[in-house]
Design a protein around this motif. Structure first.
Motif, mmCIF file in Angstrom:
data_model
loop_
_atom_site.group_PDB
_atom_site.id
_atom_site.type_symbol
_atom_site.label_atom_id
_atom_site.label_comp_id
_atom_site.label_asym_id
_atom_site.label_seq_id
_atom_site.Cartn_x
_atom_site.Cartn_y
_atom_site.Cartn_z
ATOM 1 N N SER A 1 0.836 -1.200 0.000
ATOM 2 C CA SER A 1 0.000 0.000 0.000
ATOM 3 C C SER A 1 0.871 1.250 0.000
ATOM 4 O O SER A 1 2.097 1.176 0.147
ATOM 5 N N GLY A 2 0.236 2.401 -0.157
ATOM 6 C CA GLY A 2 0.939 3.663 -0.354
ATOM 7 C C GLY A 2 1.613 4.190 0.894
ATOM 8 O O GLY A 2 0.984 4.847 1.717
ATOM 9 N N SER A 3 2.882 3.922 1.016
ATOM 10 C CA SER A 3 3.705 4.385 2.135
ATOM 11 C C SER A 3 5.130 4.494 1.616
ATOM 12 O O SER A 3 5.529 3.724 0.742
ATOM 13 N N ILE A 4 5.901 5.395 2.181
ATOM 14 C CA ILE A 4 7.302 5.505 1.786
ATOM 15 C C ILE A 4 8.018 4.178 2.001
ATOM 16 O O ILE A 4 8.964 3.840 1.295
ATOM 17 N N ALA A 5 7.551 3.381 2.956
ATOM 18 C CA ALA A 5 8.159 2.073 3.222
ATOM 19 C C ALA A 5 7.945 1.081 2.083
ATOM 20 O O ALA A 5 8.515 -0.013 2.109
ATOM 21 N N ALA A 6 7.171 1.444 1.079
ATOM 22 C CA ALA A 6 6.953 0.545 -0.058
ATOM 23 C C ALA A 6 8.271 0.183 -0.745
ATOM 24 O O ALA A 6 8.372 -0.877 -1.362
ATOM 25 N N TYR A 7 9.281 1.043 -0.615
ATOM 26 C CA TYR A 7 10.572 0.707 -1.228
ATOM 27 C C TYR A 7 11.134 -0.590 -0.634
ATOM 28 O O TYR A 7 11.869 -1.320 -1.299
ATOM 29 N N LYS A 8 10.772 -0.919 0.607
ATOM 30 C CA LYS A 8 11.243 -2.143 1.241
ATOM 31 C C LYS A 8 10.577 -3.392 0.666
ATOM 32 O O LYS A 8 11.052 -4.507 0.879
ATOM 33 N N SER A 9 9.477 -3.202 -0.048
ATOM 34 C CA SER A 9 8.768 -4.360 -0.589
ATOM 35 C C SER A 9 9.600 -5.089 -1.638
ATOM 36 O O SER A 9 9.462 -6.302 -1.802
ATOM 37 N N ALA A 10 10.485 -4.379 -2.323
ATOM 38 C CA ALA A 10 11.357 -5.039 -3.305
ATOM 39 C C ALA A 10 12.273 -6.037 -2.592
ATOM 40 O O ALA A 10 12.429 -7.184 -3.034
ATOM 41 N N ALA A 11 12.879 -5.631 -1.499
ATOM 42 C CA ALA A 11 13.739 -6.539 -0.734
ATOM 43 C C ALA A 11 12.922 -7.693 -0.158
ATOM 44 O O ALA A 11 13.385 -8.835 -0.122
ATOM 45 N N LEU A 12 11.706 -7.397 0.274
ATOM 46 C CA LEU A 12 10.842 -8.433 0.827
ATOM 47 C C LEU A 12 10.507 -9.487 -0.227
ATOM 48 O O LEU A 12 10.601 -10.695 0.030
ATOM 49 N N VAL A 13 10.145 -9.044 -1.424
ATOM 50 C CA VAL A 13 9.853 -9.994 -2.509
ATOM 51 C C VAL A 13 11.089 -10.834 -2.796
ATOM 52 O O VAL A 13 11.007 -12.063 -2.928
ATOM 53 N N ARG A 14 12.235 -10.186 -2.889
ATOM 54 C CA ARG A 14 13.483 -10.898 -3.175
ATOM 55 C C ARG A 14 13.747 -11.988 -2.134
ATOM 56 O O ARG A 14 14.100 -13.118 -2.466
ATOM 57 N N LEU A 15 13.562 -11.665 -0.859
ATOM 58 C CA LEU A 15 13.790 -12.641 0.206
ATOM 59 C C LEU A 15 12.773 -13.781 0.167
ATOM 60 O O LEU A 15 13.127 -14.941 0.414
ATOM 61 N N LEU A 16 11.525 -13.468 -0.130
ATOM 62 C CA LEU A 16 10.503 -14.512 -0.225
ATOM 63 C C LEU A 16 10.792 -15.471 -1.381
ATOM 64 O O LEU A 16 10.661 -16.690 -1.238
ATOM 65 N N ILE A 17 11.191 -14.921 -2.516
ATOM 66 C CA ILE A 17 11.535 -15.752 -3.670
ATOM 67 C C ILE A 17 12.771 -16.593 -3.360
ATOM 68 O O ILE A 17 12.827 -17.783 -3.693
ATOM 69 N N LYS A 18 13.742 -16.000 -2.702
ATOM 70 C CA LYS A 18 14.949 -16.733 -2.312
ATOM 71 C C LYS A 18 14.602 -17.901 -1.377
ATOM 72 O O LYS A 18 15.238 -18.954 -1.421
ATOM 73 N N ALA A 19 13.569 -17.721 -0.552
ATOM 74 C CA ALA A 19 13.095 -18.785 0.342
ATOM 75 C C ALA A 19 12.184 -19.774 -0.388
ATOM 76 O O ALA A 19 11.593 -20.646 0.240
ATOM 77 N N GLU A 20 12.058 -19.607 -1.692
ATOM 78 C CA GLU A 20 11.303 -20.490 -2.589
ATOM 79 C C GLU A 20 9.792 -20.399 -2.422
ATOM 80 O O GLU A 20 9.058 -21.327 -2.758
ATOM 81 N N ALA A 21 9.312 -19.266 -1.916
ATOM 82 C CA ALA A 21 7.874 -19.033 -1.869
ATOM 83 C C ALA A 21 7.397 -18.580 -3.248
ATOM 84 O O ALA A 21 8.174 -18.058 -4.048
ATOM 85 N N GLU A 22 6.120 -18.787 -3.515
ATOM 86 C CA GLU A 22 5.483 -18.210 -4.697
ATOM 87 C C GLU A 22 4.856 -16.901 -4.236
ATOM 88 O O GLU A 22 4.125 -16.887 -3.242
ATOM 89 N N VAL A 23 5.128 -15.823 -4.969
ATOM 90 C CA VAL A 23 4.676 -14.500 -4.526
ATOM 91 C C VAL A 23 3.848 -13.841 -5.619
ATOM 92 O O VAL A 23 4.292 -13.722 -6.764
ATOM 93 N N GLN A 24 2.661 -13.416 -5.239
ATOM 94 C CA GLN A 24 1.818 -12.603 -6.118
ATOM 95 C C GLN A 24 1.661 -11.239 -5.469
ATOM 96 O O GLN A 24 1.110 -11.128 -4.379
ATOM 97 N N VAL A 25 2.173 -10.210 -6.134
ATOM 98 C CA VAL A 25 2.125 -8.857 -5.587
ATOM 99 C C VAL A 25 0.870 -8.148 -6.077
ATOM 100 O O VAL A 25 0.521 -8.224 -7.259
ATOM 101 N N ILE A 26 0.220 -7.441 -5.157
ATOM 102 C CA ILE A 26 -0.885 -6.542 -5.485
ATOM 103 C C ILE A 26 -0.490 -5.159 -4.980
ATOM 104 O O ILE A 26 -0.158 -4.996 -3.810
ATOM 105 N N LEU A 27 -0.524 -4.184 -5.866
ATOM 106 C CA LEU A 27 -0.251 -2.793 -5.506
ATOM 107 C C LEU A 27 -1.564 -2.035 -5.389
ATOM 108 O O LEU A 27 -2.420 -2.148 -6.269
#
Length: 188
Positions: A12-38
């Protein structure tokens, strides 16, 4: 522990959204399937292209997938697909919509349809976080069974110091790993 887990990540709309890229990267690295909704306001802070590249699937932004063909994103299917709905960052606006059962966007529609557990990582400025309305909304979400990832104190984008920061991506992944530690994978 997150291998093959299906995570819908709402941003959601917050300056912290920039951290979502690192979060997705870590989830994928942990072999999760990730579907992002903005949410509509989130794309002002992080681009769909960045998140789609990291998640290895298109980012969903609205109800309509193809206006010309009348195809829509099925929020019910997304809610059934997910093993967890994680909203990080969860802005004051998004928290309010969730707590009140409002459905202004695809993310909130998925929340209302989801049969899986929901986790939210609040992120906003100090005064917004401490406002009685926000605290009421967080309490309502806890009452509704949503797991609220407490906001740590620290320096905020405004220059103020206090609670309101989004939990760091590594910590969020740790919470998810603990959450799923003793839960068997559902049949696929």
């Amino acid at each position: 522990m997150l291998a093959t887990r299906r995570i819908v990540l709402g941003v959601s709309g917050s300056i912290a959204a920039y951290k979502s890229a690192a979060l997705v990267r870590l989830l994928i690295k942990a072999e999760a399937e990730v579907q992002v909704i903005l949410t509509p306001s989130a794309s002002a802070f992080v681009t769909p292209l960045t998140l789609a590249t990291l998640a290895k699937r298109p980012v969903l932004q609205g109800f309509i997938k193809d206006e010309a063909g009348g195809v829509w994103h099925n929020h019910v299917d997304l809610g059934l697909w997910a093993d967890a709905l994680l909203i990080a960052p969860a802005s004051a606006n998004t928290l309010a919509a969730l707590a009140q059962g409002l459905c202004p966007n695809l993310l909130t529609a998925v929340y209302l349809s989801a049969r899986c557990p929901t986790l939210v990582a609040p992120a906003m400025d100090l005064d917004m976080y401490q406002h009685p309305a926000t605290q009421r909304n967080l309490q309502q979400l806890r009452h509704d069974g949503v797991r609220v990832l407490d906001s740590p104190a620290g320096e905020l984008a405004s220059g103020l110091t206090g609670p309101g920061r989004m939990l760091e991506p590594e910590d969020i992944v740790g919470v998810l790993e603990q959450f799923f530690a003793d839960k068997p994978l559902p049949p696929r």
